[in-house]
Design a protein around this motif. Structure first.
Motif, PDB file in Angstrom:
ATOM      1  N   GLU A 164       9.993   3.405   4.434  1.00  0.00           N
ATOM      2  CA  GLU A 164       9.312   2.413   5.275  1.00  0.00           C
ATOM      3  C   GLU A 164       9.020   1.145   4.480  1.00  0.00           C
ATOM      4  O   GLU A 164       9.148   0.031   4.997  1.00  0.00           O
ATOM      5  CB  GLU A 164       8.025   2.988   5.839  1.00  0.00           C
ATOM      6  N   CYS A 165       8.654   1.311   3.226  1.00  0.00           N
ATOM      7  CA  CYS A 165       8.355   0.164   2.354  1.00  0.00           C
ATOM      8  C   CYS A 165       9.582  -0.727   2.187  1.00  0.00           C
ATOM      9  O   CYS A 165       9.500  -1.963   2.308  1.00  0.00           O
ATOM     10  CB  CYS A 165       7.881   0.687   1.003  1.00  0.00           C
ATOM     11  N   VAL A 166      10.746  -0.129   1.912  1.00  0.00           N
ATOM     12  CA  VAL A 166      11.988  -0.888   1.758  1.00  0.00           C
ATOM     13  C   VAL A 166      12.323  -1.629   3.042  1.00  0.00           C
ATOM     14  O   VAL A 166      12.702  -2.815   3.025  1.00  0.00           O
ATOM     15  CB  VAL A 166      13.142   0.050   1.350  1.00  0.00           C
ATOM     16  N   GLU A 167      12.198  -0.949   4.160  1.00  0.00           N
ATOM     17  CA  GLU A 167      12.533  -1.548   5.447  1.00  0.00           C
ATOM     18  C   GLU A 167      11.674  -2.781   5.726  1.00  0.00           C
ATOM     19  O   GLU A 167      12.170  -3.823   6.159  1.00  0.00           O
ATOM     20  CB  GLU A 167      12.346  -0.506   6.549  1.00  0.00           C
ATOM     21  N   ILE A 168      10.374  -2.689   5.454  1.00  0.00           N
ATOM     22  CA  ILE A 168       9.470  -3.818   5.715  1.00  0.00           C
ATOM     23  C   ILE A 168       9.771  -4.979   4.781  1.00  0.00           C
ATOM     24  O   ILE A 168       9.886  -6.131   5.208  1.00  0.00           O
ATOM     25  CB  ILE A 168       7.997  -3.375   5.565  1.00  0.00           C
ATOM     26  N   ASN A 169       9.892  -4.690   3.492  1.00  0.00           N
ATOM     27  CA  ASN A 169      10.122  -5.774   2.532  1.00  0.00           C
ATOM     28  C   ASN A 169      11.439  -6.490   2.785  1.00  0.00           C
ATOM     29  O   ASN A 169      11.541  -7.710   2.620  1.00  0.00           O
ATOM     30  CB  ASN A 169      10.079  -5.227   1.100  1.00  0.00           C
ATOM     31  N   HIS A 170      12.456  -5.742   3.189  1.00  0.00           N
ATOM     32  CA  HIS A 170      13.737  -6.377   3.494  1.00  0.00           C
ATOM     33  C   HIS A 170      13.608  -7.265   4.729  1.00  0.00           C
ATOM     34  O   HIS A 170      14.180  -8.366   4.768  1.00  0.00           O
ATOM     35  CB  HIS A 170      14.803  -5.310   3.719  1.00  0.00           C
ATOM     36  N   ALA A 171      12.861  -6.810   5.728  1.00  0.00           N
ATOM     37  CA  ALA A 171      12.686  -7.605   6.945  1.00  0.00           C
ATOM     38  C   ALA A 171      12.009  -8.937   6.650  1.00  0.00           C
ATOM     39  O   ALA A 171      12.332  -9.962   7.264  1.00  0.00           O
ATOM     40  CB  ALA A 171      11.868  -6.820   7.970  1.00  0.00           C
ATOM     41  N   PHE A 172      11.081  -8.957   5.684  1.00  0.00           N
ATOM     42  CA  PHE A 172      10.360 -10.187   5.345  1.00  0.00           C
ATOM     43  C   PHE A 172      11.019 -10.961   4.201  1.00  0.00           C
ATOM     44  O   PHE A 172      10.481 -11.988   3.766  1.00  0.00           O
ATOM     45  CB  PHE A 172       8.911  -9.867   4.965  1.00  0.00           C
ATOM     46  N   PRO A 228       9.262  14.575  -1.063  1.00  0.00           N
ATOM     47  CA  PRO A 228       9.600  14.216   0.327  1.00  0.00           C
ATOM     48  C   PRO A 228       8.651  13.162   0.901  1.00  0.00           C
ATOM     49  O   PRO A 228       9.081  12.249   1.610  1.00  0.00           O
ATOM     50  CB  PRO A 228       9.485  15.557   1.076  1.00  0.00           C
ATOM     51  N   GLU A 229       7.367  13.286   0.591  1.00  0.00           N
ATOM     52  CA  GLU A 229       6.397  12.297   1.068  1.00  0.00           C
ATOM     53  C   GLU A 229       6.639  10.946   0.403  1.00  0.00           C
ATOM     54  O   GLU A 229       6.566   9.895   1.047  1.00  0.00           O
ATOM     55  CB  GLU A 229       4.979  12.782   0.766  1.00  0.00           C
ATOM     56  N   ALA A 230       6.945  10.954  -0.889  1.00  0.00           N
ATOM     57  CA  ALA A 230       7.230   9.703  -1.593  1.00  0.00           C
ATOM     58  C   ALA A 230       8.440   9.011  -0.979  1.00  0.00           C
ATOM     59  O   ALA A 230       8.443   7.790  -0.780  1.00  0.00           O
ATOM     60  CB  ALA A 230       7.466   9.979  -3.078  1.00  0.00           C
ATOM     61  N   ARG A 231       9.482   9.802  -0.649  1.00  0.00           N
ATOM     62  CA  ARG A 231      10.664   9.198  -0.040  1.00  0.00           C
ATOM     63  C   ARG A 231      10.338   8.597   1.321  1.00  0.00           C
ATOM     64  O   ARG A 231      10.790   7.502   1.642  1.00  0.00           O
ATOM     65  CB  ARG A 231      11.786  10.240   0.102  1.00  0.00           C
ATOM     66  N   ALA A 269       0.836  -1.199   0.000  1.00  0.00           N
ATOM     67  CA  ALA A 269       0.000   0.000   0.000  1.00  0.00           C
ATOM     68  C   ALA A 269       0.873   1.252   0.000  1.00  0.00           C
ATOM     69  O   ALA A 269       0.581   2.239  -0.701  1.00  0.00           O
ATOM     70  CB  ALA A 269      -0.922  -0.008   1.216  1.00  0.00           C
ATOM     71  N   LEU A 270       1.955   1.220   0.760  1.00  0.00           N
ATOM     72  CA  LEU A 270       2.879   2.350   0.787  1.00  0.00           C
ATOM     73  C   LEU A 270       3.498   2.590  -0.581  1.00  0.00           C
ATOM     74  O   LEU A 270       3.737   3.739  -0.982  1.00  0.00           O
ATOM     75  CB  LEU A 270       3.980   2.101   1.824  1.00  0.00           C
ATOM     76  N   TYR A 271       3.768   1.516  -1.312  1.00  0.00           N
ATOM     77  CA  TYR A 271       4.329   1.649  -2.662  1.00  0.00           C
ATOM     78  C   TYR A 271       3.369   2.422  -3.566  1.00  0.00           C
ATOM     79  O   TYR A 271       3.768   3.350  -4.281  1.00  0.00           O
ATOM     80  CB  TYR A 271       4.612   0.265  -3.250  1.00  0.00           C
ATOM     81  N   VAL A 272       2.090   2.064  -3.527  1.00  0.00           N
ATOM     82  CA  VAL A 272       1.108   2.754  -4.370  1.00  0.00           C
ATOM     83  C   VAL A 272       0.955   4.206  -3.926  1.00  0.00           C
ATOM     84  O   VAL A 272       0.870   5.128  -4.760  1.00  0.00           O
ATOM     85  CB  VAL A 272      -0.243   2.024  -4.331  1.00  0.00           C
ATOM     86  N   LEU A 273       0.917   4.441  -2.625  1.00  0.00           N
ATOM     87  CA  LEU A 273       0.805   5.809  -2.123  1.00  0.00           C
ATOM     88  C   LEU A 273       2.020   6.635  -2.522  1.00  0.00           C
ATOM     89  O   LEU A 273       1.899   7.828  -2.856  1.00  0.00           O
ATOM     90  CB  LEU A 273       0.641   5.795  -0.603  1.00  0.00           C
ATOM     91  N   ALA A 274       3.206   6.031  -2.495  1.00  0.00           N
ATOM     92  CA  ALA A 274       4.416   6.739  -2.913  1.00  0.00           C
ATOM     93  C   ALA A 274       4.373   7.043  -4.409  1.00  0.00           C
ATOM     94  O   ALA A 274       4.806   8.114  -4.857  1.00  0.00           O
ATOM     95  CB  ALA A 274       5.650   5.909  -2.574  1.00  0.00           C
ATOM     96  N   TYR A 275       3.866   6.105  -5.197  1.00  0.00           N
ATOM     97  CA  TYR A 275       3.727   6.298  -6.639  1.00  0.00           C
ATOM     98  C   TYR A 275       2.848   7.518  -6.917  1.00  0.00           C
ATOM     99  O   TYR A 275       3.189   8.389  -7.729  1.00  0.00           O
ATOM    100  CB  TYR A 275       3.112   5.038  -7.249  1.00  0.00           C
TER     101      TYR A 275
END
Length: 722
Positions: A598-606, A590-593, A575-581
């Motif tokens: 947060e999106c990168v951090e979550i995906n890397h953790a999983f 700045p909002e996209a970054r 969802a964050l990816y689409v919102l950033a897009y």
């Protein structure tokens, strides 16, 4: 200052005693051969020696080994691998590889190793010696910088292999090991003059086999050396008998383990035998469920586990999933023999299967909760046991439906934690068992819920791998079967995943129709979980790609709110990816970054490679929009190799591909083709961990691991319009 060699070697626990000469000799062999195998009887110390040798070269005093193993020293423990098809997957796991493609795992391994210089340590391959030998031969042939150090009871029998037979410890080293382990078990232990002769005799009777000595040391906590020696003598004739021709050292080890078995109480022996059904680690809850019964009350298992720990028959280990226990392989095999002799192996394997089916069911439910990361860690720790449970199901034609259920229930792990290749292996196997026509005494309908679930999960996995043909076949079969049987929920999942397939195939109109229909079906069925929310995110993607940001924002903001309320993070990342897009499209970099970080951090953790690489590609475009074309080129270059593990680059989609092409074009305009290529090449050298760290740190203006500072934020600002 040299960079520390990368790898996955565990730290040494308990010290390394009495093998200095062997360690030096093994190091010399590694200098002269690309394949060295340490051989010897079980319990002689092969594993500890190869690990010590591996640690010695991972932080060498000289420069040559560092250059030789500049890509790390990696350990692959294979004792728990029984299925030959999982051998390559186990090696990939050990090397930290994640691959979502349909390429054979062996091809992935070969391509990864082809240009690298590293040492691969293989331990516990005896049960798959032929398959291991074939794989090692192929990897060595295609990877000139690869060296292999193996430990097993027999050599791999390959050309160029140097075998290093490991003898038992000599008398002095045996005594040193025995007294060191006894002192560790009981700090008050002292070697008095009268005890020294008994201890020396004990070492001689046990032929200097380290495992035997450690088992004996555990008894010195409650018995004197003379008493230990006397008890060993009393059982020597009984426990050294057996098959003619068995080597004395084999008999000595059997004596040591058999003697420990004899000294156990009947309840301890029973638990020992029953614990042998576990593969790898297990926790107390599992031991209580699987092993308890009328002859072994559940409230006695904890104390019995404590006794087996005290006798060095179990090992206690800390893990991300909590405190766990493990039985040394030689000890486990001995217990399995006793369990087999009682005729109770089949019943215990079924209880083991039932526990892990229940565990998988609980984990699937808890995936949609604040415990999502805990669930991921638990399934990771339990993977050897889950594999064993799957084997148990698929070995019995009457229980194939249970295998389909289990393979399907683990969808969240296959798709959400970077395990697409293994997930497809089990899903294909479970579905092929029924299709093979194996006769069963119980006729099961082809459209039973477990099979339909396995089909839609297989379709999902294949779609993420970029295998549209296999995905379509599985999903249509699931949809048609659901219609015949009136299974509305299975139909919803099939329609959803067909919509997902249309999305990555750039058929946005059809994707919108199917995903919208699936959402209605989910709501009618009262279904709400990560899959349902992912369907809503995917519908948002379809709208965003078609230039309808308002609809995409509405859908994904709702998903983010639900995820935050429920503690769900995996779907939230998408969802964050689409919102950033959408934010980037509106010029709000700045909002996209912030969203993409947060999106990168979550995906890397999983370990979700699909989500990670999508976020990194978009983050690179954000970076060039902010004016840092050089850093954007580094991120873009680093993301490119990740797609090799995902499959068809960006699914072959023009929509998913747009951020990457825009980033290349805009950064190339600022830097020029030559400088862009140089920065991108720097990025391709980054490890995944370094890349993620750099992405999370992007925008600070600090230096990067590539050795080149981020470009200053100056020069022509680029358009952010997608």
């Amino acid at each position: 200052m040299r960079q520390k060699t990368r790898g996955n070697l565990p730290s040494e626990l308990g010290g390394f005693i009495g093998r200095g000469g062997e360690l030096d000799a093994l190091g010399r062999l590694l200098d002269s051969s690309r394949l060295v195998t340490v051989t010897g009887v079980g319990g002689v110390g092969k594993s500890r020696l190869v690990l010590a040798a591996a640690r010695a070269v991972s932080e060498p005093d000289g420069e040559l080994p560092q250059e030789r193993y500049c890509d790390g020293v990696w350990l692959a423990e294979l004792a728990a691998v029984r299925d030959p098809a999982l051998l390559e997957i186990a090696l990939s796991e050990a090397l930290g590889l994640t691959d979502h493609t349909t390429r054979p795992p062996r091809t992935v391994l070969a391509e990864h190793l082809a240009g690298r210089r590293l040492l691969l340590v293989l331990d516990g391959f005896e049960q798959l010696v032929d398959e291991t030998a074939e794989l090692v031969r192929e990897l060595l042939r295609h990877s000139p910088g690869l060296r292999v150090l193996a430990a097993g009871r027999r050599p791999l029998a390959l050309d160029g292999e140097l075998a290093f037979p490991l003898a038992p410890l000599d008398g002095e080293a045996s005594l040193a090991l025995l007294t060191a382990r006894a002192s560790a078990a009981d700090p008050a232990f002292r070697v008095a003059g009268a005890d020294r002769a008994a201890l020396a005799e004990l070492c001689a009777r046990l032929d200097g086999i380290p495992l035997a000595l450690e088992l004996a040391a555990a008894r010195l906590r409650v018995l004197s050396p003379a008493q230990v020696l006397a008890r060993l003598e009393d059982r020597f004739a009984l426990l050294t008998g057996g098959v003619r021709g068995v080597l004395p050292r084999h008999r000595a080890l059997r004596t040591a383990i058999g003697w420990s078995h004899e000294l156990c109480t009947p309840a301890e022996r029973l638990l020992w035998a029953r614990l042998s059904v576990f593969a790898g680690q297990f926790d107390l809850d599992a031991a209580e469920y699987v092993c308890a019964g009328p002859d072994l009350p559940v409230d006695s298992v904890l104390d019995l586990v404590g006794e087996l720990l005290a006798q060095s028959l179990l090992v206690r280990e800390e893990s991300p999933a909590g405190v766990r226990y493990r039985m040394l392989e030689t000890v486990r095999v001995y217990g399995a023999g006793w369990l087999e002799s009682t005729g109770d192996t089949g019943r215990l394997r079924r209880r083991h299967r039932d526990w892990y089916m229940g565990l998988a069911t609980w984990c699937e439910t808890d995936w949609f909760s604040p415990r999502q990361e805990e669930v991921a860690a638990l399934v990771e720790a339990e993977l050897p046991n889950l594999r064993l449970a799957l084997e148990c199901c698929l070995d019995d034609p009457e229980e194939v439906h249970l295998g389909q259920y289990l393979a399907g229930t683990l969808w969240f792990y296959w798709a959400g934690c970077g395990r697409l290749t293994e997930g497809r292996h089990w899903l294909d196997r479970s579905l092929e068992c029924r299709e093979s026509g194996t006769p069963t005494t119980t006729a099961l309908p082809a459209d039973e819920p477990s099979r339909l679930k396995a089909l839609w999960v297989l379709g999902y996995v294949c779609a993420l791998q970029g295998d549209a043909v296999a995905a379509t076949s599985a999903l249509y079969e699931c949809r048609d079967g659901a219609a015949r049987s009136g299974n509305a929920l299975a139909a919803a999942y099939a329609v959803h995943r067909l919509g997902c397939l249309a999305l990555v195939s750039d058929d946005m109109e059809r994707a919108g129709e199917l995903l919208g229909s699936a959402l209605e079906r989910y709501r009618d069925a009262g279904e709400l979980n990560s899959n349902v929310l992912m369907c809503q995110v995917e519908l948002g993607m379809a709208l965003a790609f078609q230039g309808e940001p308002a609809g995409a924002l509405s859908l994904c903001e709702e998903v983010r709110e639900i995820c935050e309320e429920r503690g769900e993070r995996w779907t939230k990342a998408y969802a964050l990816y689409v919102l950033a897009y959408a934010a980037l499209d509106a010029g709000a970099t700045p909002e996209a970054r912030r969203l993409l970080t947060e999106c990168v951090e979550i995906n890397h953790a999983f370990h979700d490679l699909v989500g990670l690489v999508l976020a990194l590609e978009l983050l690179a475009l954000v970076t060039v929009a902010e004016g840092d074309a050089a850093e954007a080129a580094v991120l873009q270059g680093a993301a490119e190799p990740l797609w090799d593990g995902v499959g068809l680059r960006l699914f072959g989609s023009g929509y998913f591909n747009a951020p990457r092409l825009m980033c290349q074009e805009r950064a190339g305009e600022v830097l020029g083709a030559e400088r862009y290529a140089a920065y991108a090449a720097d990025g391709r050298k980054l490890s995944r961990e370094a890349l993620v760290g750099r992405a999370l740190d992007a925008g600070t203006g600090t230096g990067r691991e590539s050795g080149k500072p981020a470009a200053p934020r100056r020069g022509r600002r680029v358009s952010t319009s997608l």
